[in-house]
Design a protein around this motif. Structure first.
Motif, PDB file in Angstrom:
ATOM      1  N   ALA B 137       0.801  -1.229   0.000  1.00 32.68           N
ATOM      2  CA  ALA B 137       0.000   0.000   0.000  1.00 32.68           C
ATOM      3  C   ALA B 137       0.827   1.268   0.000  1.00 32.68           C
ATOM      4  N   SER B 138       0.213   2.316  -0.549  1.00 31.91           N
ATOM      5  CA  SER B 138       0.733   3.666  -0.427  1.00 31.91           C
ATOM      6  C   SER B 138      -0.411   4.509   0.131  1.00 31.91           C
ATOM      7  N   MET B 139      -0.148   5.180   1.222  1.00 34.05           N
ATOM      8  CA  MET B 139      -1.244   5.769   1.981  1.00 34.05           C
ATOM      9  C   MET B 139      -1.888   7.010   1.362  1.00 34.05           C
ATOM     10  N   ALA B 140      -3.161   7.195   1.666  1.00 35.70           N
ATOM     11  CA  ALA B 140      -3.883   8.381   1.223  1.00 35.70           C
ATOM     12  C   ALA B 140      -3.359   9.608   1.950  1.00 35.70           C
ATOM     13  N   ASN B 141      -3.472  10.748   1.311  1.00 33.94           N
ATOM     14  CA  ASN B 141      -3.026  11.993   1.929  1.00 33.94           C
ATOM     15  C   ASN B 141      -3.741  12.256   3.248  1.00 33.94           C
ATOM     16  N   GLU B 142      -5.004  11.896   3.262  1.00 33.55           N
ATOM     17  CA  GLU B 142      -5.825  12.194   4.436  1.00 33.55           C
ATOM     18  C   GLU B 142      -5.457  11.384   5.669  1.00 33.55           C
ATOM     19  N   THR B 143      -4.864  10.222   5.432  1.00 35.21           N
ATOM     20  CA  THR B 143      -4.700   9.245   6.515  1.00 35.21           C
ATOM     21  C   THR B 143      -3.718   9.686   7.595  1.00 35.21           C
TER      22      THR B 143
END
Lengths: 354, 354
Positions: B137-143
């Motif tokens: 995974a590559s994380m969402a900006n919001e996370t």
DNA sequence: TTACCTTATGCAAACGTTTGCGCAAATTGA
DNA sequence: TCAATTTGCGCAAACGTTTGCATAAGGTAA
């Protein structure tokens, strides 16, 4: 009960996944009661339901899709096959398919064919293997043999095609009116006083590209323009292809005064070559693309293109699938949808400024 | 046997899927023999194997993944979570992950978070529900809250992060050296005689963007340039954000003479605003982006950017997962890989032509 | 001939759910 | 108060595989 819970609590440490049986054991009831409690069955008491949910939470329970799907014969998965996920068109279609299907409890599995027939076949096989409840696909450029798509149908798995489809398959289809869109492009170029219009075409064995070629030809006929075969060149429509074809066109004894590419990437490649050769766009050669990729309005000059309403295509494709599922027996008539696309005129073809 | 086959042949018409039992019935053997024959077990005679394969072919048999995975406890599926599949960076990473994993018999399930924390959590849940053997995974900006990623770990499912990761999670990671890359950008701009360098930054709660900010600041320090907070603006790095931030920068009492955006889309938005305001790039303001998106070398001027070696990242991430799987017991030490990225100088920052 | 090994296959349980049916206990109605 | 209904849950089979163990037939060695 509390003792039993704490015994199972330890399980959390061991990383073994919690099952419905574990919950049943903790509460001293049977797995069937737990299953019904979790699915809110009316014949289970509220007391039990609450207890079950609490223990489930405590043990970090997560249902096992494999077991559920195997038992029920429904996986709630829909396979999506696209050529390549680097264009805003496909990206947006997929996003909208997902949006519609998620609401109905489906998850999607995105696969990419990378325009390769072999990869596409592999994708179909793994989707069928995964027991998807349906397939929504846009075919690879390479694909001519439809037997793998027939395979999907023969398994009784609903199939919906979008954008790149084939009439022979006799399945639901969502796309735009390629013929008309292409016709409109030529009309527009004619109105800009272009009289020698070249076409960077897709491979004519794919229906959409065939239709775009037809639209182009018929429009030329309408305006009594000669159809020159040397001005119609088929390719994969990649940026590189666009470059190559444009160079070829420039090498002709007589240059075209307009280029209509059946894909934006090809148009972009063509534009680069034009700029590199200091040819004025649109004054010397007007340029039109197809798909309304985001880069068409970034650049200088911005590229005239066709908006294919990707959101709508995604939405309608998903709904076509849902209709098939909801009427499994009833012989629903085939759904062939051809949306009307929209020509977006930008600087690259706007010679007659208003 | 031939009679039995023809009886089963009819099944093909009914669209019911063929199972291993059907094959067994046709041949008058048991399902277990068929299963072993199909997996080429050494204790099954060649005669039987050939017969089984032939009947399987005839009945159009396709193994049921659900049953296999349920029985064996291995799904051979790997979940991939990316923010959005419309950048060539992620597209290429995914392509390479797929390439490596396919070779080992794994299929991947691509999911997109669309930069939304909520969607990302849903994705994690459906992946776990689908019983994937691992998550890349590559994380969402919001996370910011990592509990859903902790959930993956707690289920014993191998997790590998790439590009956007978090040290706190304590899992394998593959990315580039963001600090150094950023530092190099500023060095380059300094060499181009820029002395008032603005930074369109990503949100600093994400580690990679934090590192890019640090690299920027430290490079300024190295050259004894003042750090002006008004020149550092955090955003989502979308094209729109780039436009907005650029406008803000132009409204400052004193304009910057260079803009370094932590993402190419933001750089592109900034470039548009600059061109719209007839500001010469790079003469008045030099521009650098990040990621080496394909549009960075299309446009006029082409945008200087950082090549993140997406192919290598994809490949290494997949391999990191495979290592975890292959050594499930052995406590493999954490793999943190930071590749060296490459600055690609193009017209947008090339003031001093060589 | 006997004991032992190999080869080829069958038997049955298991993976984690769901679900039709059955059966007590509780509730209702008259 | 008694029959009829409803409520709450258990039993067991099933989904399509895989796999450890058993077994039967044939072969080999002494």
């Amino acid at each position: 009960m509390c003792k039993r819970l704490s015994k199972y609590r330890k399980k959390l440490g061991t990383k073994k996944k919690t099952t419905i049986k574990d919950i049943a054991n903790v509460l001293g009831i049977t797995p069937s009661a737990v299953s019904r409690a979790l699915s809110n069955h009316s014949r289970i008491s509220d007391k039990t339901k609450i207890a079950v949910r609490q223990v489930a939470e405590n043990l970090n329970y997560q249902p096992n899709h494999l077991a559920t799907a195997l038992r029920t014969g429904k996986s709630n998965l829909v396979g999506v096959i696209i050529p390549r996920n680097n264009s805003s068109f496909f990206s947006s279609v997929v996003e909208n398919i997902e949006k519609v299907l998620n609401k109905e409890g489906y998850n999607i599995i995105i696969t990419q064919s990378y325009e390769s027939y072999e990869k596409e076949c592999n994708n179909i096989d793994s989707l069928l293997y995964t027991q998807v409840d349906g397939v929504i696909a846009s075919m690879a450029n390479e694909t001519k043999d439809l037997s793998f798509y027939e395979k999907i149908k023969s398994k009784g798995v609903p199939l919906v095609l979008f954008d790149r489809g084939e009439d022979d398959l006799n399945v639901d289809y969502v796309g735009i009116d390629d013929y008309l869109s292409s016709f409109n492009v030529v009309e527009h170029l004619y109105a800009q006083n272009c009289r020698r219009i070249a076409h960077i075409a897709g491979f004519s064995h794919t229906r959409i590209y065939e239709n775009r070629i037809k639209g182009y030809r018929d429009a030329l006929k309408k305006f009594d323009l000669p159809i020159e075969e040397s001005l119609i060149i088929e390719s994969n429509l990649s940026m590189e292809d666009g470059r190559e074809v444009m160079k070829q066109l420039l090498d002709l004894p007589e240059m075209p005064d307009a280029v209509f590419a059946a894909g934006d990437y090809a148009a972009l490649g063509a534009l680069q070559v034009l700029l590199e050769n200091d040819i004025k766009v649109p004054e010397e050669i007007a340029l039109v693309g197809f798909s309304n990729e985001s880069f068409t309005y970034y650049g200088k000059p911005a590229i005239t293109s066709i908006n294919q309403h990707s959101e709508k295509i995604g939405k309608l494709a998903a709904e076509a699938f849902l209709n098939r599922i909801k009427n499994p027996t009833k012989k629903v008539s085939l759904n062939k949808i051809n949306l009307k696309a929209e020509l977006i005129v930008r600087a690259s073809s706007n010679k007659i400024k208003k």
